[in-house]
Design a protein around this motif. Structure first.
Motif, mmCIF file in Angstrom:
data_model
loop_
_atom_site.group_PDB
_atom_site.id
_atom_site.type_symbol
_atom_site.label_atom_id
_atom_site.label_comp_id
_atom_site.label_asym_id
_atom_site.label_seq_id
_atom_site.Cartn_x
_atom_site.Cartn_y
_atom_site.Cartn_z
ATOM 1 N N ILE A 1 3.163 9.443 -5.928
ATOM 2 C CA ILE A 1 3.753 10.746 -5.598
ATOM 3 C C ILE A 1 4.944 11.043 -6.491
ATOM 4 O O ILE A 1 5.111 12.167 -6.986
ATOM 5 N N TRP B 1 1.602 4.455 -3.032
ATOM 6 C CA TRP B 1 1.633 5.898 -2.809
ATOM 7 C C TRP B 1 3.001 6.481 -3.159
ATOM 8 O O TRP B 1 3.095 7.600 -3.681
ATOM 9 N N THR B 2 4.058 5.736 -2.876
ATOM 10 C CA THR B 2 5.408 6.187 -3.233
ATOM 11 C C THR B 2 5.509 6.406 -4.734
ATOM 12 O O THR B 2 6.027 7.430 -5.195
ATOM 13 N N GLU C 1 3.519 6.593 2.612
ATOM 14 C CA GLU C 1 4.393 5.982 1.609
ATOM 15 C C GLU C 1 5.067 4.743 2.199
ATOM 16 O O GLU C 1 4.754 4.326 3.310
ATOM 17 N N LYS D 1 0.845 -1.204 0.000
ATOM 18 C CA LYS D 1 0.000 0.000 0.000
ATOM 19 C C LYS D 1 0.876 1.247 0.000
ATOM 20 O O LYS D 1 0.608 2.221 -0.716
ATOM 21 N N VAL E 1 -0.473 14.698 1.252
ATOM 22 C CA VAL E 1 -0.145 14.124 -0.063
ATOM 23 C C VAL E 1 0.133 15.230 -1.072
ATOM 24 O O VAL E 1 1.113 15.166 -1.832
#
Length: 220
Positions: free
Chosen positions: A27, A23-24, A174, A19, A92
């Motif tokens: 972004i 996000w890493t 992240e 998860k 974020v």
């Protein structure tokens, strides 16, 4: 044996870490897309004949490159409060802005160096064909410069990907932050951080290998 492995924290931590990895990557990619646009404008601005434009772009590049990205994201998230700009920036969005601004400064130098490396005869060839300076840049200089930018832009992707780990300080979900959340709850820091490193390497090592191969293919 297999059951023990499946029940170990190496495997149990994966759902949480994946998860965070999503996000890493989000972004990083969004930040770099916006960063490339900002960097391209700034890099070309640094080549401008207008002293004011050239000066503004130079100040931006030097300020951003001279300060840590951790300070930059803290300034965006905690410094730009509702009292100052009228609204709060979520974590974020702050992370994406930080990657955009930080990568943009480095990409500006990549763009400037790539365009500057094109032989001046190419400019003269464009003008001899009756093209304007803007048309010469668009149709002759930029395509050649873009080819030379690809390897360093790939390196910037790896750098920005790793820089996202610093955003755990503002609790962005992240990869590293999710790892910390997991091992704080399970007291399994060693196993979890091993998996964090492996997931980073799964992204960075193939990317580095591909960039070296691409660089040889493009002969740049």
């Amino acid at each position: 044996m297999i059951e023990a492995i499946m029940e170990s924290h190496y495997i149990q931590s994966l759902p949480f870490l994946l998860k965070g990895l999503v996000w890493t990557i989000i972004i990083t990619i969004v930040g770099l897309i916006l960063g490339f646009a900002l960097g391209a404008i700034t890099g070309l601005g640094r080549l401008s004949k207008n002293k004011l434009i050239r000066g503004i772009c130079a100040v931006y590049v030097e300020v951003v490159r001279g300060t840590p990205i951790l300070v930059q994201v803290l300034f965006i998230f905690s410094g730009l409060t509702e009292d100052i700009i009228g609204f709060n920036i979520d974590k974020v969005t702050a992370s994406i802005i930080a990657i955009t601004i930080n990568a943009g400064a480095y990409i500006a130098e990549i763009v400037r160096g790539a365009v500057h490396s094109i032989d001046k005869g190419q400019h003269e060839a464009g003008r001899s064909l009756g093209l304007t300076q803007r048309q010469t840049m668009r149709f002759i200089i930029w395509p050649q410069a873009l080819k030379r930018m690809i390897p360093p832009l790939g390196n910037q992707f790896i750098i920005s990907l790793k820089d996202t780990s610093l955003f755990s300080v503002i609790a962005v979900g992240e990869l590293l932050y999710m790892g910390k959340q997991y091992y704080n709850a399970t007291f399994s820091a060693f196993q979890t951080l091993i998996m964090v490193c492996i997931l980073y390497l799964i992204i960075t090592v193939p990317t580095s290998f591909y960039l070296r191969k691409l660089e040889r293919k493009l002969d740049v």
